[in-house]
Design an enzyme around this catalytic site. Structure first.
Site, mmCIF file in Angstrom:
data_model
loop_
_atom_site.group_PDB
_atom_site.id
_atom_site.type_symbol
_atom_site.label_atom_id
_atom_site.label_comp_id
_atom_site.label_asym_id
_atom_site.label_seq_id
_atom_site.Cartn_x
_atom_site.Cartn_y
_atom_site.Cartn_z
ATOM 1 C CG ASP A 5 -1.877 1.077 1.311
ATOM 2 O OD1 ASP A 5 -2.138 1.964 0.244
ATOM 3 O OD2 ASP A 5 -2.560 1.331 2.431
ATOM 4 C CG ASP A 18 -5.995 3.211 0.236
ATOM 5 O OD1 ASP A 18 -5.264 2.335 0.427
ATOM 6 O OD2 ASP A 18 -6.547 3.695 -0.765
ATOM 7 C CG ASP A 63 -1.299 1.630 -3.610
ATOM 8 O OD1 ASP A 63 -0.273 1.392 -3.996
ATOM 9 O OD2 ASP A 63 -1.806 2.405 -2.928
ATOM 10 C CG ASP A 115 -11.389 -14.618 -14.588
ATOM 11 O OD1 ASP A 115 -10.813 -15.201 -13.631
ATOM 12 O OD2 ASP A 115 -12.649 -14.446 -14.727
ATOM 13 C CD GLU A 146 -9.382 -19.278 -13.409
ATOM 14 O OE1 GLU A 146 -9.545 -19.628 -12.068
ATOM 15 O OE2 GLU A 146 -10.348 -18.422 -14.027
#
Ligand code: TEU
Length: 543
Positions: A19, A23, A27, A200, A255
């Site tokens: 991070d 927050d 990220d 995916d 996948e």
């Protein structure tokens, strides 16, 4: 050989990696700031799970804009800077492509849902229900098999298909405009310089046009693990042509979450569909030599004749981590807590050596290099509709109270840390040359330095009960990998031609660099090479 056959890929789950702004949510600048960890570890590429704008019904696998960055995770400029820095460090970058479904908040679905006459109605799969207010067929959704894969839309009086949550409507790939739009998404990221994609649930983009019921014998299984039709292969060939039109060996790893290796193998086509497909059985397998042998046998038998390149994976963001999985299975089998405490880390160390000694492209999930277990997530903190929060815990960077996730204005990381991370964190383990982190680093260095491990042949060997044994490479230069999956020492003599073979890597570090003794310790894995003719791998401790 293309780079992706030679590579080890590190899977980054961006919300939980690092991070940068306090927050509590990881990220892209956080990933960028820690690329040195990946370079130090010795991987060749990273795959970023989705970082696109998303309402987070499925934590990013519900995309509302395929061509942007979620503002909570950064900007496109942050992404470009991350790719540039990664490339400077010699790391390739793969991004997640989610072609089967969008978020229900995606403008395409908002338009499609606006009415039967919407020009984008056909971008999704709409059907009338069966009599009695029943959904169009019996397909089950992924996270709740009791829930149909269809939701009713009262204003239009029709049902839409969603193999996952109702917030993830399936795209209709029979509509040419959908295929074109999803190709544009690939081009958008290829033009920004990505080296490839993880696709995916890519086996689901084709559907049987008649949408037939699933047979009663598979009742209770989500349709997502059953969908397997010819239309998908044609679509993958088009994707492959698109990628091949770009310079630089761009790769797509699919996948293909089907239950049988034979089915998964078909998604490599004749070398004209996916470059790689995930091989999930080892990720689900118990810590047991016979189970591993069967995984290896199936891969050799199904992929070998196609000349398809295997992949190996122990962990991802959808499943309990190996440590948790093995410990749970051992507890169920009656292992007492003291034995479990002793064996727990030994098992995941041996699994790591196994993974990195196999023929094929290994994928490491962030935190495996620390031997993390899943976090205990109290009911009131559970977020994921699939119950998968535990393996998505934030990565502990150091031993401080916030583990490198400094709170700003009292914020806490979005999920709790796993147990034990006061000591099991990157800084602490980097300072300990005997740690699992250093084992991973030595294993990666050995693999990088060894043509036998990267690309040599592979053959299963006979071994005593509870021991997995396989050979890498051929002739007098062949190496042997021995894995004891039992809690007791096992004598495993090796026939040596010309000098006693030497242990190049040991999961517990014991005996590395010395002649192989002929005995494996409990839960020990070793990589053994002929004596002489190699240089020592680097083991510098500086992180
Ligand atoms: O996973 C697809 C998938 O089949 C798994 O979710 C599986 O059903 C589940 O893990 C069993 O526990 C992919 C992503 O990896 C996952 O995170 C997403 O939720 C899913 O697709 C939908 O996009």
């Amino acid at each position: 050989m293309p780079w992706w056959q030679d590579a080890v890929v590190y899977h980054v789950y961006p919300r939980s990696f690092a991070d940068s702004d306090g927050d509590g949510v990881g990220d892209l600048p956080g990933v960028r700031a820690h690329l040195d960890h990946l370079a130090w570890l010795g991987v060749d590429a990273l795959w970023l799970s989705p970082f696109y704008p998303s309402p987070l019904a499925d934590f990013g696998y519900d995309v509302s804009d395929y061509c942007d960055v979620d503002p909570r995770l950064g900007t496109l400029a942050d992404f470009d800077a991350l790719v540039a820095d990664a490339h400077d460090l010699g790391l390739r970058v793969l991004v997640d492509w989610v072609p089967n479904h969008t978020s229900d908040q995606h403008p395409w679905f908002v338009a499609a849902r606006s009415g039967r006459t919407s020009p984008q109605r056909n971008w999704y799969v709409w059907r009338d229900g069966r009599p009695g207010g029943q959904p169009p067929n019996n397909w089950a959704s992924a996270f709740d098999p009791a829930a149909p894969a269809w939701s009713y839309d009262p204003p239009s009086g029709q049902w839409y298909l969603h193999l996952f949550t109702p917030d993830q409507p399936d795209l209709n790939w029979d509509e040419p405009a959908v295929e074109a739009a999803m190709h544009d998404v690939l081009r958008f990221w290829l033009d920004r310089g990505v080296d490839g994609f993880r696709a995916d649930v890519v086996h689901a983009i084709g559907k049987d046009p008649l949408l037939p019921d699933d047979p009663p014998e598979v009742a209770g299984l989500p349709h997502a693990v059953l969908n397997d039709v010819d239309q998908t292969h044609e679509r993958l060939r088009a994707v492959r042509r698109l990628l091949d039109g770009y310079p630089g060996d761009r790769v797509i790893v699919g996948e293909v979450y089907l239950l049988e290796t034979a089915r998964v193998a078909r998604y490599y086509g004749r070398g004209d569909e996916l470059h790689l497909a995930f091989n999930f059985p080892p990720l689900l397998a118990p810590w047991d030599a016979d189970a591993w042998r069967e995984c290896i046998r199936a891969v050799e038998a199904e992929l070998g004749p196609r000349d398809a390149w295997p992949t190996w994976v122990l962990a991802n963001h959808d499943n309990a981590r190996p440590r948790t999985r093995y410990d749970r299975a051992a507890a169920t089998a009656g292992e007492d807590p003291a034995t479990r405490a002793r064996r727990s880390e030994a098992r995941v160390r041996a699994a790591a050596v196994t993974l990195l000694a196999l023929r094929g492209t290994p994928f490491l999930y962030q935190g495996e290099e620390l031997g993390l277990e899943d976090a205990e997530v109290p009911d009131e903190q559970r977020l994921d509709p699939g119950g998968r929060d535990g393996c998505r815990a934030p990565l502990p960077w150091d031993s401080s109270d916030d583990h490198g996730w400094p709170p700003v204005g009292g914020s806490r990381p979005w999920l709790p840390f796993p147990a034990g991370c006061a000591t099991r964190n990157i800084a602490s383990l980097a300072a300990d040359p005997t740690s699992i982190l250093h084992l991973y680093r030595r294993a990666l260095a050995l693999r990088r330095s060894s043509g036998v491990l990267r690309s040599g042949g592979q053959e299963l060997l006979d071994a005593p009960d509870g021991v997995l044994a396989f050979r890498r490479g051929d002739g007098p230069g062949a190496w042997t990998v021995l894995v004891n999956t039992t809690g007791n020492a096992r004598a495993v003599p090796l026939e040596a031609s010309g000098g006693r073979p030497v242990v190049r890597l040991a999961s517990d570090g014991v005996g590395e660099g010395s002649p192989y003794s002929g005995v494996l310790a409990a839960d020990q894995a070793v990589v053994v090479a002929p004596a002489g003719g190699f240089a020592a791998a680097g083991t510098g401790a500086e992180h």
